[in-house]
Motif scaffolding. Structure first.
Motif, PDB file in Angstrom:
ATOM      1  N   GLN A  84      27.427 -11.033  -2.318  1.00 55.34           N
ATOM      2  CA  GLN A  84      26.672 -11.285  -3.395  1.00 55.34           C
ATOM      3  C   GLN A  84      25.456 -11.984  -3.545  1.00 55.34           C
ATOM      4  O   GLN A  84      24.626 -12.295  -4.518  1.00 55.34           O
ATOM      5  CB  GLN A  84      27.635 -12.184  -4.392  1.00 55.34           C
ATOM      6  CG  GLN A  84      29.004 -11.384  -4.823  1.00 55.34           C
ATOM      7  CD  GLN A  84      30.102 -12.231  -5.549  1.00 55.34           C
ATOM      8  OE1 GLN A  84      29.533 -12.956  -6.073  1.00 55.34           O
ATOM      9  NE2 GLN A  84      31.364 -11.951  -5.482  1.00 55.34           N
ATOM     10  N   VAL A  85      25.139 -12.405  -2.147  1.00 54.79           N
ATOM     11  CA  VAL A  85      23.871 -13.233  -1.936  1.00 54.79           C
ATOM     12  C   VAL A  85      22.654 -12.202  -1.775  1.00 54.79           C
ATOM     13  O   VAL A  85      22.775 -11.413  -1.039  1.00 54.79           O
ATOM     14  CB  VAL A  85      24.023 -14.269  -0.737  1.00 54.79           C
ATOM     15  CG1 VAL A  85      22.793 -14.853  -0.403  1.00 54.79           C
ATOM     16  CG2 VAL A  85      25.198 -15.040  -0.905  1.00 54.79           C
ATOM     17  N   PRO A  86      21.428 -12.604  -2.435  1.00 60.42           N
ATOM     18  CA  PRO A  86      20.294 -11.850  -2.212  1.00 60.42           C
ATOM     19  C   PRO A  86      19.859 -11.839  -0.907  1.00 60.42           C
ATOM     20  O   PRO A  86      20.067 -12.980  -0.040  1.00 60.42           O
ATOM     21  CB  PRO A  86      19.455 -12.346  -2.931  1.00 60.42           C
ATOM     22  CG  PRO A  86      19.921 -13.479  -3.989  1.00 60.42           C
ATOM     23  CD  PRO A  86      21.395 -13.794  -3.489  1.00 60.42           C
ATOM     24  N   GLU A  87      19.302 -10.850  -0.302  1.00 62.02           N
ATOM     25  CA  GLU A  87      18.700 -10.860   1.246  1.00 62.02           C
ATOM     26  C   GLU A  87      17.802 -11.779   1.635  1.00 62.02           C
ATOM     27  O   GLU A  87      17.975 -12.373   2.580  1.00 62.02           O
ATOM     28  CB  GLU A  87      17.984  -9.271   1.379  1.00 62.02           C
ATOM     29  CG  GLU A  87      17.448  -9.157   2.669  1.00 62.02           C
ATOM     30  CD  GLU A  87      18.712  -8.739   3.499  1.00 62.02           C
ATOM     31  OE1 GLU A  87      18.349  -8.961   4.975  1.00 62.02           O
ATOM     32  OE2 GLU A  87      19.696  -8.208   3.175  1.00 62.02           O
ATOM     33  N   PHE A  88      16.985 -12.283   0.906  1.00 58.55           N
ATOM     34  CA  PHE A  88      15.998 -13.403   1.022  1.00 58.55           C
ATOM     35  C   PHE A  88      16.824 -14.671   1.423  1.00 58.55           C
ATOM     36  O   PHE A  88      16.467 -15.485   2.256  1.00 58.55           O
ATOM     37  CB  PHE A  88      14.913 -13.623   0.089  1.00 58.55           C
ATOM     38  CG  PHE A  88      15.273 -14.361  -1.131  1.00 58.55           C
ATOM     39  CD1 PHE A  88      15.218 -15.658  -1.193  1.00 58.55           C
ATOM     40  CD2 PHE A  88      15.788 -13.633  -2.253  1.00 58.55           C
ATOM     41  CE1 PHE A  88      15.662 -16.189  -2.428  1.00 58.55           C
ATOM     42  CE2 PHE A  88      16.084 -14.000  -3.639  1.00 58.55           C
ATOM     43  CZ  PHE A  88      16.069 -15.448  -3.329  1.00 58.55           C
ATOM     44  N   LEU A  89      17.964 -14.938   0.627  1.00 55.24           N
ATOM     45  CA  LEU A  89      18.894 -16.070   0.967  1.00 55.24           C
ATOM     46  C   LEU A  89      19.655 -15.917   2.174  1.00 55.24           C
ATOM     47  O   LEU A  89      20.089 -16.944   2.764  1.00 55.24           O
ATOM     48  CB  LEU A  89      19.835 -16.450  -0.192  1.00 55.24           C
ATOM     49  CG  LEU A  89      18.850 -16.848  -1.396  1.00 55.24           C
ATOM     50  CD1 LEU A  89      19.850 -17.017  -2.679  1.00 55.24           C
ATOM     51  CD2 LEU A  89      18.178 -18.197  -1.050  1.00 55.24           C
ATOM     52  N   LEU A  90      20.114 -14.695   2.596  1.00 58.93           N
ATOM     53  CA  LEU A  90      20.668 -14.355   3.693  1.00 58.93           C
ATOM     54  C   LEU A  90      20.156 -14.866   4.888  1.00 58.93           C
ATOM     55  O   LEU A  90      20.776 -15.470   6.017  1.00 58.93           O
ATOM     56  CB  LEU A  90      20.996 -13.187   3.778  1.00 58.93           C
ATOM     57  CG  LEU A  90      22.191 -12.439   2.815  1.00 58.93           C
ATOM     58  CD1 LEU A  90      22.256 -10.890   3.232  1.00 58.93           C
ATOM     59  CD2 LEU A  90      23.356 -12.956   3.001  1.00 58.93           C
ATOM     60  N   LEU A  91      18.958 -14.661   5.020  1.00 54.47           N
ATOM     61  CA  LEU A  91      18.057 -15.339   6.151  1.00 54.47           C
ATOM     62  C   LEU A  91      18.308 -16.891   6.316  1.00 54.47           C
ATOM     63  O   LEU A  91      18.415 -17.383   7.433  1.00 54.47           O
ATOM     64  CB  LEU A  91      16.567 -15.077   6.065  1.00 54.47           C
ATOM     65  CG  LEU A  91      16.295 -13.420   6.349  1.00 54.47           C
ATOM     66  CD1 LEU A  91      14.684 -13.288   5.697  1.00 54.47           C
ATOM     67  CD2 LEU A  91      16.552 -12.933   7.583  1.00 54.47           C
TER      68      LEU A  91
ATOM     69  N   ARG B 297      23.315 -20.273  12.591  1.00 54.23           N
ATOM     70  CA  ARG B 297      22.829 -20.645  14.062  1.00 54.23           C
ATOM     71  C   ARG B 297      22.716 -21.918  14.266  1.00 54.23           C
ATOM     72  O   ARG B 297      22.921 -22.342  15.426  1.00 54.23           O
ATOM     73  CB  ARG B 297      21.574 -19.710  14.215  1.00 54.23           C
ATOM     74  CG  ARG B 297      21.933 -18.285  14.346  1.00 54.23           C
ATOM     75  CD  ARG B 297      20.750 -17.734  14.489  1.00 54.23           C
ATOM     76  NE  ARG B 297      21.104 -16.089  14.702  1.00 54.23           N
ATOM     77  CZ  ARG B 297      20.249 -15.118  14.588  1.00 54.23           C
ATOM     78  NH1 ARG B 297      18.747 -15.387  14.360  1.00 54.23           N
ATOM     79  NH2 ARG B 297      20.426 -13.992  14.875  1.00 54.23           N
ATOM     80  N   SER B 298      22.322 -22.821  13.497  1.00 56.44           N
ATOM     81  CA  SER B 298      22.081 -24.255  13.897  1.00 56.44           C
ATOM     82  C   SER B 298      23.284 -24.831  13.990  1.00 56.44           C
ATOM     83  O   SER B 298      23.477 -26.094  14.739  1.00 56.44           O
ATOM     84  CB  SER B 298      21.132 -24.808  12.523  1.00 56.44           C
ATOM     85  OG  SER B 298      21.924 -25.018  11.401  1.00 56.44           O
ATOM     86  N   LEU B 299      24.503 -24.699  13.123  1.00 54.24           N
ATOM     87  CA  LEU B 299      25.797 -25.219  13.537  1.00 54.24           C
ATOM     88  C   LEU B 299      26.312 -24.803  14.871  1.00 54.24           C
ATOM     89  O   LEU B 299      27.017 -25.610  15.511  1.00 54.24           O
ATOM     90  CB  LEU B 299      26.793 -24.476  12.292  1.00 54.24           C
ATOM     91  CG  LEU B 299      26.531 -25.056  10.843  1.00 54.24           C
ATOM     92  CD1 LEU B 299      27.375 -24.167  10.083  1.00 54.24           C
ATOM     93  CD2 LEU B 299      26.743 -26.533  10.765  1.00 54.24           C
ATOM     94  N   LYS B 300      25.900 -23.654  15.345  1.00 52.30           N
ATOM     95  CA  LYS B 300      26.433 -23.165  16.626  1.00 52.30           C
ATOM     96  C   LYS B 300      25.883 -24.104  17.746  1.00 52.30           C
ATOM     97  O   LYS B 300      26.247 -24.326  18.640  1.00 52.30           O
ATOM     98  CB  LYS B 300      26.296 -21.585  16.610  1.00 52.30           C
ATOM     99  CG  LYS B 300      27.163 -20.820  16.097  1.00 52.30           C
ATOM    100  CD  LYS B 300      26.967 -19.326  16.004  1.00 52.30           C
ATOM    101  CE  LYS B 300      26.777 -18.772  17.444  1.00 52.30           C
ATOM    102  NZ  LYS B 300      26.636 -17.280  17.368  1.00 52.30           N
ATOM    103  N   SER B 301      24.455 -24.088  17.440  1.00 52.35           N
ATOM    104  CA  SER B 301      23.590 -24.892  18.331  1.00 52.35           C
ATOM    105  C   SER B 301      24.093 -26.397  18.400  1.00 52.35           C
ATOM    106  O   SER B 301      24.369 -26.989  19.562  1.00 52.35           O
ATOM    107  CB  SER B 301      22.106 -24.722  17.964  1.00 52.35           C
ATOM    108  OG  SER B 301      21.168 -25.666  18.710  1.00 52.35           O
ATOM    109  N   GLU B 302      24.380 -27.002  17.474  1.00 51.32           N
ATOM    110  CA  GLU B 302      25.012 -28.480  17.321  1.00 51.32           C
ATOM    111  C   GLU B 302      26.397 -28.507  18.104  1.00 51.32           C
ATOM    112  O   GLU B 302      26.507 -29.213  18.989  1.00 51.32           O
ATOM    113  CB  GLU B 302      25.262 -28.780  15.789  1.00 51.32           C
ATOM    114  CG  GLU B 302      23.780 -29.022  15.184  1.00 51.32           C
ATOM    115  CD  GLU B 302      24.226 -29.552  13.528  1.00 51.32           C
ATOM    116  OE1 GLU B 302      25.264 -30.252  13.553  1.00 51.32           O
ATOM    117  OE2 GLU B 302      23.205 -29.238  12.766  1.00 51.32           O
TER     118      GLU B 302
END
Length: 65
Positions: A13-20, A27-32
């Motif tokens: 339900q999230v628009p494409e621009f927010l998916l980015l 990715r930042s969570l994975k990096s942490e």
């Protein structure tokens, strides 16, 4: 329903621009998490090296017995 199923349902339900932004956040969570794992490994190695240095005589006696 699992958390993953719920998340996927919400993402539909999230628009494409927010998916980015969501992707960047994930990715930042994975990096942490990876950084925390590396820090834990370094801390364990340092503890081993400290122990080895402090108990050098004990280890030498065990090796020679």
């Amino acid at each position: 329903m699992t958390a993953k199923d719920q998340l996927l349902q919400e993402l539909d339900q999230v628009p494409e621009f927010l998916l980015l932004k969501v992707l960047e956040f994930v990715r930042s969570l994975k990096s942490e998490e990876e950084q925390q794992k590396l820090e834990a490994k370094a801390k364990a190695l340092q503890a081993y090296l400290d122990s080895e240095r402090e108990r050098k005589d004990v280890y030498r006696r065990l090796a020679n017995s």
